[in-house]
Write a protein that holds these residues in place. Structure first.
Motif, PDB file in Angstrom:
ATOM      1  N   CYS A 295       0.871  -1.180   0.000  1.00  0.00           N
ATOM      2  CA  CYS A 295       0.000   0.000   0.000  1.00  0.00           C
ATOM      3  C   CYS A 295       0.908   1.230   0.000  1.00  0.00           C
ATOM      4  CB  CYS A 295      -0.920  -0.001   1.219  1.00  0.00           C
ATOM      5  SG  CYS A 295      -2.062   1.404   1.286  1.00  0.00           S
ATOM      6  N   PRO A 296       1.230   1.772  -1.167  1.00  0.00           N
ATOM      7  CA  PRO A 296       0.796   1.431  -2.522  1.00  0.00           C
ATOM      8  C   PRO A 296       1.291   0.036  -2.958  1.00  0.00           C
ATOM      9  CG  PRO A 296       1.764   3.638  -2.469  1.00  0.00           C
ATOM     10  CD  PRO A 296       2.089   2.968  -1.161  1.00  0.00           C
ATOM     11  N   HIS A 297       0.717  -0.414  -4.073  1.00  0.00           N
ATOM     12  CA  HIS A 297       0.996  -1.756  -4.574  1.00  0.00           C
ATOM     13  C   HIS A 297       2.494  -2.031  -4.688  1.00  0.00           C
ATOM     14  CE1 HIS A 297      -3.134  -2.777  -6.591  1.00  0.00           C
ATOM     15  NE2 HIS A 297      -3.096  -3.071  -5.300  1.00  0.00           N
ATOM     16  N   CYS A 298       2.838  -3.269  -4.388  1.00  0.00           N
ATOM     17  CA  CYS A 298       4.246  -3.678  -4.402  1.00  0.00           C
ATOM     18  C   CYS A 298       4.854  -3.620  -5.802  1.00  0.00           C
ATOM     19  CB  CYS A 298       4.377  -5.111  -3.901  1.00  0.00           C
ATOM     20  SG  CYS A 298       4.216  -5.296  -2.122  1.00  0.00           S
ATOM     21  N   SER A 299       6.086  -3.163  -5.839  1.00  0.00           N
ATOM     22  CA  SER A 299       6.917  -3.314  -7.030  1.00  0.00           C
ATOM     23  C   SER A 299       7.464  -4.736  -7.057  1.00  0.00           C
ATOM     24  CB  SER A 299       8.075  -2.321  -6.984  1.00  0.00           C
ATOM     25  OG  SER A 299       8.968  -2.680  -5.926  1.00  0.00           O
ATOM     26  N   LEU A 300       8.157  -5.083  -8.123  1.00  0.00           N
ATOM     27  CA  LEU A 300       8.750  -6.416  -8.200  1.00  0.00           C
ATOM     28  C   LEU A 300       9.807  -6.597  -7.121  1.00  0.00           C
ATOM     29  CD1 LEU A 300       8.593  -9.021  -9.894  1.00  0.00           C
ATOM     30  CD2 LEU A 300      10.552  -8.161 -11.194  1.00  0.00           C
ATOM     31  N   ASP A 301      10.565  -5.552  -6.830  1.00  0.00           N
ATOM     32  CA  ASP A 301      11.595  -5.645  -5.778  1.00  0.00           C
ATOM     33  C   ASP A 301      10.977  -5.927  -4.409  1.00  0.00           C
ATOM     34  OD1 ASP A 301      13.783  -5.356  -7.362  1.00  0.00           O
ATOM     35  OD2 ASP A 301      14.098  -3.235  -6.944  1.00  0.00           O
ATOM     36  N   GLU A 302       9.834  -5.336  -4.143  1.00  0.00           N
ATOM     37  CA  GLU A 302       9.167  -5.578  -2.855  1.00  0.00           C
ATOM     38  C   GLU A 302       8.663  -7.016  -2.766  1.00  0.00           C
ATOM     39  OE1 GLU A 302       6.737  -1.989  -1.314  1.00  0.00           O
ATOM     40  OE2 GLU A 302       6.929  -1.660  -3.475  1.00  0.00           O
ATOM     41  N   ILE A 303       8.151  -7.537  -3.866  1.00  0.00           N
ATOM     42  CA  ILE A 303       7.712  -8.935  -3.892  1.00  0.00           C
ATOM     43  C   ILE A 303       8.916  -9.861  -3.690  1.00  0.00           C
ATOM     44  CG2 ILE A 303       6.642 -10.736  -5.296  1.00  0.00           C
ATOM     45  CD1 ILE A 303       5.117  -8.473  -6.763  1.00  0.00           C
ATOM     46  N   LYS A 304      10.008  -9.535  -4.359  1.00  0.00           N
ATOM     47  CA  LYS A 304      11.238 -10.318  -4.221  1.00  0.00           C
ATOM     48  C   LYS A 304      11.709 -10.339  -2.772  1.00  0.00           C
ATOM     49  CE  LYS A 304      16.042 -10.488  -5.821  1.00  0.00           C
ATOM     50  NZ  LYS A 304      17.084  -9.793  -6.622  1.00  0.00           N
ATOM     51  N   GLU A 305      11.586  -9.202  -2.084  1.00  0.00           N
ATOM     52  CA  GLU A 305      12.006  -9.131  -0.681  1.00  0.00           C
ATOM     53  C   GLU A 305      11.234 -10.113   0.185  1.00  0.00           C
ATOM     54  OE1 GLU A 305      12.539  -5.814   2.926  1.00  0.00           O
ATOM     55  OE2 GLU A 305      11.664  -5.215   1.007  1.00  0.00           O
ATOM     56  N   VAL A 306       9.946 -10.284  -0.090  1.00  0.00           N
ATOM     57  CA  VAL A 306       9.144 -11.255   0.657  1.00  0.00           C
ATOM     58  C   VAL A 306       9.623 -12.670   0.368  1.00  0.00           C
ATOM     59  CG1 VAL A 306       6.823 -12.171   1.059  1.00  0.00           C
ATOM     60  CG2 VAL A 306       7.134  -9.714   0.638  1.00  0.00           C
ATOM     61  N   SER A 307       9.888 -12.956  -0.888  1.00  0.00           N
ATOM     62  CA  SER A 307      10.340 -14.308  -1.239  1.00  0.00           C
ATOM     63  C   SER A 307      11.705 -14.613  -0.619  1.00  0.00           C
ATOM     64  CB  SER A 307      10.392 -14.474  -2.765  1.00  0.00           C
ATOM     65  OG  SER A 307      11.442 -13.733  -3.334  1.00  0.00           O
ATOM     66  N   GLU A 308      12.558 -13.600  -0.550  1.00  0.00           N
ATOM     67  CA  GLU A 308      13.878 -13.808   0.059  1.00  0.00           C
ATOM     68  C   GLU A 308      13.782 -14.029   1.566  1.00  0.00           C
ATOM     69  OE1 GLU A 308      16.099 -10.418  -1.269  1.00  0.00           O
ATOM     70  OE2 GLU A 308      16.817 -11.463  -3.066  1.00  0.00           O
ATOM     71  N   PHE A 309      12.821 -13.357   2.207  1.00  0.00           N
ATOM     72  CA  PHE A 309      12.571 -13.616   3.631  1.00  0.00           C
ATOM     73  C   PHE A 309      12.209 -15.085   3.837  1.00  0.00           C
ATOM     74  CE2 PHE A 309       9.412 -14.364   6.896  1.00  0.00           C
ATOM     75  CZ  PHE A 309       9.999 -13.827   8.026  1.00  0.00           C
ATOM     76  N   ILE A 310      11.345 -15.600   2.992  1.00  0.00           N
ATOM     77  CA  ILE A 310      10.888 -16.984   3.124  1.00  0.00           C
ATOM     78  C   ILE A 310      12.045 -17.959   2.924  1.00  0.00           C
ATOM     79  CG2 ILE A 310       9.401 -18.753   2.083  1.00  0.00           C
ATOM     80  CD1 ILE A 310       7.466 -16.368   1.404  1.00  0.00           C
ATOM     81  N   LYS A 311      12.856 -17.698   1.919  1.00  0.00           N
ATOM     82  CA  LYS A 311      13.998 -18.588   1.668  1.00  0.00           C
ATOM     83  C   LYS A 311      14.985 -18.568   2.830  1.00  0.00           C
ATOM     84  CE  LYS A 311      15.012 -16.941  -2.479  1.00  0.00           C
ATOM     85  NZ  LYS A 311      15.725 -16.798  -3.781  1.00  0.00           N
ATOM     86  N   LYS A 312      15.179 -17.394   3.407  1.00  0.00           N
ATOM     87  CA  LYS A 312      16.133 -17.263   4.514  1.00  0.00           C
ATOM     88  C   LYS A 312      15.600 -17.917   5.789  1.00  0.00           C
ATOM     89  CE  LYS A 312      18.595 -13.825   7.288  1.00  0.00           C
ATOM     90  NZ  LYS A 312      18.821 -12.373   7.537  1.00  0.00           N
ATOM     91  N   GLU A 313      14.341 -17.663   6.120  1.00  0.00           N
ATOM     92  CA  GLU A 313      13.763 -18.162   7.372  1.00  0.00           C
ATOM     93  C   GLU A 313      13.330 -19.619   7.271  1.00  0.00           C
ATOM     94  OE1 GLU A 313      13.474 -16.424  10.335  1.00  0.00           O
ATOM     95  OE2 GLU A 313      14.739 -14.933   9.327  1.00  0.00           O
ATOM     96  N   ASN A 314      12.942 -20.027   6.051  1.00  0.00           N
ATOM     97  CA  ASN A 314      12.516 -21.414   5.805  1.00  0.00           C
ATOM     98  C   ASN A 314      11.388 -21.827   6.752  1.00  0.00           C
ATOM     99  OD1 ASN A 314      12.575 -23.887   4.472  1.00  0.00           O
ATOM    100  ND2 ASN A 314      14.060 -24.775   5.903  1.00  0.00           N
ATOM    101  N   LYS A 315      10.383 -20.946   6.853  1.00  0.00           N
ATOM    102  CA  LYS A 315       9.234 -21.217   7.712  1.00  0.00           C
ATOM    103  C   LYS A 315       7.940 -20.912   6.969  1.00  0.00           C
ATOM    104  CE  LYS A 315      11.527 -20.152  12.125  1.00  0.00           C
ATOM    105  NZ  LYS A 315      11.531 -19.235  13.303  1.00  0.00           N
ATOM    106  N   LYS A 316       6.869 -21.573   7.403  1.00  0.00           N
ATOM    107  CA  LYS A 316       5.543 -21.312   6.853  1.00  0.00           C
ATOM    108  C   LYS A 316       4.872 -20.187   7.632  1.00  0.00           C
ATOM    109  CE  LYS A 316       5.356 -25.046   4.079  1.00  0.00           C
ATOM    110  NZ  LYS A 316       5.112 -25.032   2.629  1.00  0.00           N
TER     111      LYS A 316
END
Length: 401
Positions: A295-316
């Motif tokens: 909010c405002p809508h995510c850019s591709l970099d912001e989406i990537k940041e979420v995916s990188e968090f998931i890869k790093k933390e390795n949690k659901k």
């Protein structure tokens, strides 16, 4: 106002009642604000899309235009709707709401408006050239297009932006005039800049409340460049907390780089204590039932940041996580593999809407965690929500605990 012969014909109803109504709206605005003429626009961006915000009367207004076969005359994009138009059933949006929302979208489609449903049209193709005139309505988009791109628009309402899109013109007053784009306040930010969306959201909230609807000029120490995502977050929070439609950043934004005139301007220093006070406002022991980014809508970099968090933390994720973006950004995210990473972890890439204009208060969400200064300003009033504020990492971490 001076009208051309063709404009007078539209104003007098020679091209039909609907066009006459649109022209009358534009001329009335021009008369109120002292415009001398109308000016051609490069593009429009129309708000008033969610059924939550316009209701039945707004829907009736749009039906009248659509049923009279009215079309837009310049490239026009659409603000977020009240739901993900593709996955609203899966996301459990209320059925009655969905029915009305689809009717609204059908009206805009008949008018040949691009059904992009995003508050970041500048990321999806609606990119005016520097100095061009536009008629944009969404507050954060207005702030961005004026400040970062250097095009010219007033903070239009939904009806006036739609009228401008149909006529292809807007009254030439306010921010369309060079003399009205000069700074009214200088903010010297005496704090080390942080590498986070949430930092600039807080800065926008602090300064927006001071400057209200005037024009701030920011001076950052030792700063030669800033990510556009951070400028997006700053402008969005400024617009939400204070009604700011234009800001300048020294050596960064185009008009500041060109050496905009600064005379007799109030100077204010923003210090660490100002940030601490603002962060204290959001201190809470509540646990989120929804984490919402975009909010405002995510850019591709912001989406990537979420995916990188998931890869790093390795949690659901243990609670609902919405990453709100445009259909354009999601398509690229799909190809890059970010969408799969996020959704495999239990999150959702939600398009067309965001937490502010969606009926989340009717969907069981009460405590909302966000990294957005804009959302943090609007959620309590628009959605009756409790706000949990933090960096992207901090709020995503809460979703895994």
């Amino acid at each position: 106002m001076h009208l051309t012969r063709e404009e007078e014909k539209i104003y007098n109803g020679e091209f039909g009642e609907s066009l006459e109504t649109c022209m009358n709206l534009l001329v009335s605005l021009g008369d109120i604000y002292g415009a001398e003429k109308l000016v051609d626009i490069y593009s429009a961006q129309v708000s008033g899309v969610s059924y939550k915000t316009i209701g039945e009367k707004g829907l009736e207004f749009l039906k009248d235009l659509a049923d009279n076969n009215i079309k837009i005359s310049v490239p026009t994009t659409l603000n977020p709707a009240g739901m993900d138009l593709n996955r609203y059933k899966e996301l459990n949006f209320p059925k009655d709401f969905a029915k009305k929302q689809i009717e609204i979208i059908d009206c805009f489609k008949k008018m040949e408006i691009e059904i992009s449903c995003t508050c970041t049209p500048y990321l999806t193709g609606n990119v005016p050239i520097f100095g061009s005139h536009v008629a944009w309505a969404e507050s954060s988009a207005v702030s961005y297009v004026n400040s970062v791109i250097g095009a010219r628009t007033n903070r239009e309402g939904g009806p006036s932006a739609l009228a401008a899109a149909i006529i292809g013109k807007t009254p030439c007053y306010g921010y369309h005039l060079t003399e009205n784009r000069v700074p009214t306040h200088i903010f010297e930010v005496d704090i080390e800049l942080e590498d986070s969306i949430s930092f600039y959201g807080i800065l926008g909230r602090i300064t927006g409340k001071i400057v209200k609807n005037k024009i701030p000029y920011f001076k950052f120490k030792n700063c030669d460049s800033i990510k556009t995502d951070y400028l997006k977050a700053l402008g969005a929070a400024l617009a939400a907390s204070g009604g700011v439609a234009l800001y300048h950043v020294e050596n960064i934004t185009p008009e500041a780089k060109l050496g905009i005139l600064i005379e007799d301007v109030e100077k204010i220093t923003i210090e660490k204590k100002d940030f601490e006070k603002e962060y204290d406002y959001f201190k809470t022991s509540e646990k989120p039932d929804l984490v919402c980014i975009g909010c405002p809508h995510c850019s591709l970099d912001e989406i990537k940041e979420v995916s990188e968090f998931i890869k790093k933390e390795n949690k659901k994720f243990k609670i609902d996580v919405w990453v709100c973006t445009s259909i354009h950004m999601k398509a690229i995210s799909d190809r890059m593999g970010y969408t799969k990473i996020i959704e495999d972890a239990g999150g959702k890439l939600v398009i067309d809407t965001c937490m502010v204009v969606a009926p989340i208060e009717d969907m069981g969400y009460k405590n909302v965690a966000t990294n957005s200064g804009k959302a943090a300003t609007y959620l309590p009033g628009f959605c009756n929500s409790n706000v949990i504020y933090g960096t992207t990492y901090e709020i995503l971490k809460k979703a895994t605990e």
